[in-house]
Design a protein around this motif. Structure first.
Motif, mmCIF file in Angstrom:
data_model
loop_
_atom_site.group_PDB
_atom_site.id
_atom_site.type_symbol
_atom_site.label_atom_id
_atom_site.label_comp_id
_atom_site.label_asym_id
_atom_site.label_seq_id
_atom_site.Cartn_x
_atom_site.Cartn_y
_atom_site.Cartn_z
ATOM 1 N N SER A 1 83.065 -34.130 -10.506
ATOM 2 C CA SER A 1 83.641 -33.084 -11.352
ATOM 3 C C SER A 1 85.102 -33.313 -11.640
ATOM 4 O O SER A 1 85.620 -32.838 -12.651
ATOM 5 N N ARG B 1 85.127 -38.937 -18.840
ATOM 6 C CA ARG B 1 83.680 -38.915 -18.704
ATOM 7 C C ARG B 1 82.991 -40.088 -19.381
ATOM 8 O O ARG B 1 81.951 -40.530 -18.944
ATOM 9 N N GLY B 2 83.534 -40.593 -20.476
ATOM 10 C CA GLY B 2 82.841 -41.641 -21.213
ATOM 11 C C GLY B 2 82.470 -42.830 -20.377
ATOM 12 O O GLY B 2 81.289 -43.083 -20.119
ATOM 13 N N TRP C 1 80.146 -41.918 -17.336
ATOM 14 C CA TRP C 1 78.742 -41.692 -17.632
ATOM 15 C C TRP C 1 78.012 -42.994 -17.940
ATOM 16 O O TRP C 1 76.854 -43.176 -17.561
ATOM 17 N N LEU D 1 74.131 -34.504 -11.816
ATOM 18 C CA LEU D 1 73.710 -33.684 -12.937
ATOM 19 C C LEU D 1 73.319 -32.281 -12.531
ATOM 20 O O LEU D 1 73.375 -31.358 -13.347
ATOM 21 N N PRO E 1 75.625 -27.914 -19.315
ATOM 22 C CA PRO E 1 76.366 -28.332 -20.512
ATOM 23 C C PRO E 1 75.481 -29.216 -21.391
ATOM 24 O O PRO E 1 74.557 -29.884 -20.922
ATOM 25 N N ASP E 2 75.786 -29.201 -22.692
ATOM 26 C CA ASP E 2 74.994 -30.019 -23.623
ATOM 27 C C ASP E 2 75.033 -31.490 -23.232
ATOM 28 O O ASP E 2 74.049 -32.221 -23.386
ATOM 29 N N GLU E 3 76.190 -31.942 -22.734
ATOM 30 C CA GLU E 3 76.331 -33.343 -22.344
ATOM 31 C C GLU E 3 75.365 -33.705 -21.221
ATOM 32 O O GLU E 3 74.726 -34.763 -21.228
ATOM 33 N N VAL E 4 75.215 -32.798 -20.260
ATOM 34 C CA VAL E 4 74.308 -33.035 -19.136
ATOM 35 C C VAL E 4 72.861 -33.058 -19.620
ATOM 36 O O VAL E 4 72.049 -33.876 -19.162
ATOM 37 N N GLN F 1 71.781 -34.000 -22.502
ATOM 38 C CA GLN F 1 71.555 -35.280 -23.180
ATOM 39 C C GLN F 1 71.320 -36.403 -22.187
ATOM 40 O O GLN F 1 70.416 -37.233 -22.372
ATOM 41 N N PHE F 2 72.155 -36.427 -21.135
ATOM 42 C CA PHE F 2 71.977 -37.494 -20.153
ATOM 43 C C PHE F 2 70.708 -37.306 -19.329
ATOM 44 O O PHE F 2 70.083 -38.283 -18.911
ATOM 45 N N ASP G 1 68.023 -38.815 -21.349
ATOM 46 C CA ASP G 1 68.123 -40.270 -21.306
ATOM 47 C C ASP G 1 67.547 -40.816 -19.994
ATOM 48 O O ASP G 1 66.751 -41.765 -19.985
#
Length: 513
Positions: free
Chosen positions: A123, A128-129, A132, A164, A247-250, A252-253, A256
């Motif tokens: 955290s 993050r880029g 991740w 995550l 979060p939306d980012e989580v 998405q991952f 994936d």
């Protein structure tokens, strides 16, 4: 040793030379699944040392995760004769305990950190880029590192917790229409796993959308249900839980990782199915039983060199004919289903023609024609086929060597001699006549036949049989039983080079009593 483990993985192994490497491989898979690579070298070392001390019976290796430590236990009913030895690496503690009628030799390793520290570091990372991307690369490596379908759910859960989510449950199904079952559950707070398991039993996970990621509500948690789908097949569900919103980012991952995880799960299942089918095929190509032959002591070693998804090209047989016994040892060019087809053809042809009264030379002539009639599917075959007739003075043996490594006879005096005449291998020439050699095995004489997995075992630029190497090994076997001779040759072939053999190996030893 009184605390309850939060995760447990176990496997049973056979004693012998494979015990130590098998225990170390299992430990590698467990440490990978639990994402505790920091202790992997020490864990493998300890598991190997414990396995090296087992008695001569099956044993169980159990790895337990206690949150701040991992513990290995080697459980066996019979205690070894020697005194137990402690680990050669530094451990938190180790000892011997008894559970029922089993003896448990155990050792515990402290983990350098905890899930809380990992979550905090995650955290706190502001870039993050790259973080991740590295996470996905690590996840892909872990998922690609096993072909055990039972290990994949554990790896999935260990990947996503706590990065995550606070917890992860992996559900799998045995078929496209089968019910989902909880295969593995992991929580960042290991003490909550049992309670969470009971909570999950009360929700309808089967009601979740199996076509797209959805939200399932659980007391105190938001649950992200992500389908595990590969090659158009529904394999299960990955459920991630956390107390706050995803979060939306989580999300998405998570999608994936679910795609990668599903593919790894499908690959593991396909590999396991293929391996099981080929093991069944391999067993079908071997003799169904070991007959009792008057006046004969025999020993056999058979080791296919292929991976679990390959079928070996070597084979052997020993069976009763009309008024005698027949034996065979052969080597089909190549491995896999094509080689297995020729192996099956050869083995069944030998048995059928022998029972119809054909001599060994005539059998090989007809087998040669049968292989040639296979056309493009045909494979070259080397074969040593013989007929055994008990006599008052020993055994009379008629045999034909069709392109096969020379058969050797060992006399009780230590003299070794070649007893076969080289003839054409099978599946090459249509116009070929085979002739049988006749030899006599006096009481105590030994006949050795091997495939080229022994004679052509390579170490650097030399082969095992260079300069009569096999004959020299056989000369050292005076006075041994047939099984002991076979094992001595097998061990010598294995020790001849440090790397594993790339060829199948078969050894047949006949000894006149």
């Amino acid at each position: 040793m009184t605390a309850s483990p939060h995760a447990l993985l176990a496997a049973t192994f056979a004693p012998g030379e494979s015990a130590v490497p098998a225990a170390r491989r299992f430990t590698l898979e467990v440490m990978t699944a639990w994402a505790v690579a920091a202790v992997l070298p020490d864990a493998e070392q300890i598991a190997g040392e414990l396995a090296a001390q087992v008695a001569d019976e099956p044993f169980e290796v159990i790895w337990k995760h206690f949150g701040d430590a991992v513990q290995v236990e080697l459980r066996q009913r019979t205690a070894p004769q020697a005194d137990p030895k402690g680990p050669s690496v530094e451990v938190e503690e180790w000892g011997i305990t008894f559970a029922g009628d089993s003896r448990v030799h155990w050792a515990r390793l402290t983990l350098p950190g905890s899930s809380e520290r990992v979550a905090a570091e995650w955290s706190e990372d502001t870039s993050r880029g790259p973080h991740w991307l590295g996470f996905l690369a690590d996840a892909s490596d872990l998922l690609a590192g096993t072909l055990d379908p039972d290990m994949v759910p554990a790896i999935i859960a260990q990947i996503v917790v706590p990065r995550l989510s606070s917890w992860c449950g992996v559900y799998t199904t045995d078929g496209a229409v089968g019910p989902l079952r909880l295969a593995y559950l992991w929580h960042a707070d290991e003490a909550r796993i049992d309670g969470l398991r009971e909570e999950l039993a009360g929700i309808g996970i089967d009601d979740a959308d199996t076509r797209a990621t959805s939200i399932v509500h659980l007391d105190g948690s938001q649950v992200l249900a992500v389908p595990l789908t590969a090659r158009g097949r529904q394999l299960g569900m990955m459920c991630l839980g956390r107390t706050d919103r995803f979060p939306d980012e989580v999300v998405q991952f998570a999608d994936d990782i679910a795609r990668r995880a599903a593919l790894a799960m499908d690959n593991a299942r396909l590999y396991a199915q293929q391996a099981a089918a080929n093991r069944a095929l391999q067993r079908s190509l071997l003799p169904p039983n070991e007959p009792e032959v008057p006046g004969l002591d025999y020993g056999v070693v058979y080791e296919p060199a292929g991976e679990a998804n390959e079928v070996g090209g070597d084979f052997y047989d020993l069976f009763a004919a009309e008024d005698s016994w027949r034996f065979a040892i052969g080597d089909v060019c190549g491995t896999g289903p094509e080689a297995a087809a020729v192996t099956g053809l050869a083995r069944h042809t030998l048995r059928l023609l022998a029972r119809e009264g054909y001599g060994v030379a005539a059998v090989l002539g007809r087998l040669n024609q049968a292989i040639l009639e296979e056309g493009e599917r045909a494979r070259f075959l080397t074969l040593l086929h013989g007929d055994i007739t008990p006599m008052p003075s020993g055994l009379e043996v008629r045999l034909v060597s069709a392109g096969h490594p020379e058969a050797l006879r060992l006399k009780p005096s230590g003299v070794v001699e070649v007893v076969t005449t080289p003839q054409s291998l099978l599946g090459v020439f249509s116009e070929v006549q085979f002739e049988a050699d006749t030899i006599h095995l006096d009481h105590g004489d030994v006949l050795l036949a091997v495939t080229d997995g022994v004679t052509e075992r390579r170490s650097g630029g030399r082969l095992l049989d260079d300069g009569g190497g096999l004959a020299k090994l056989l000369a050292e076997c005076v006075g041994l039983s047939a099984r002991a001779v076979a094992e001595r040759i097998r061990r010598a072939a294995e020790d001849y080079a440090p790397e594993p053999s790339a060829d199948d190996l078969a050894i047949l030893v006949l000894r006149a009593r």
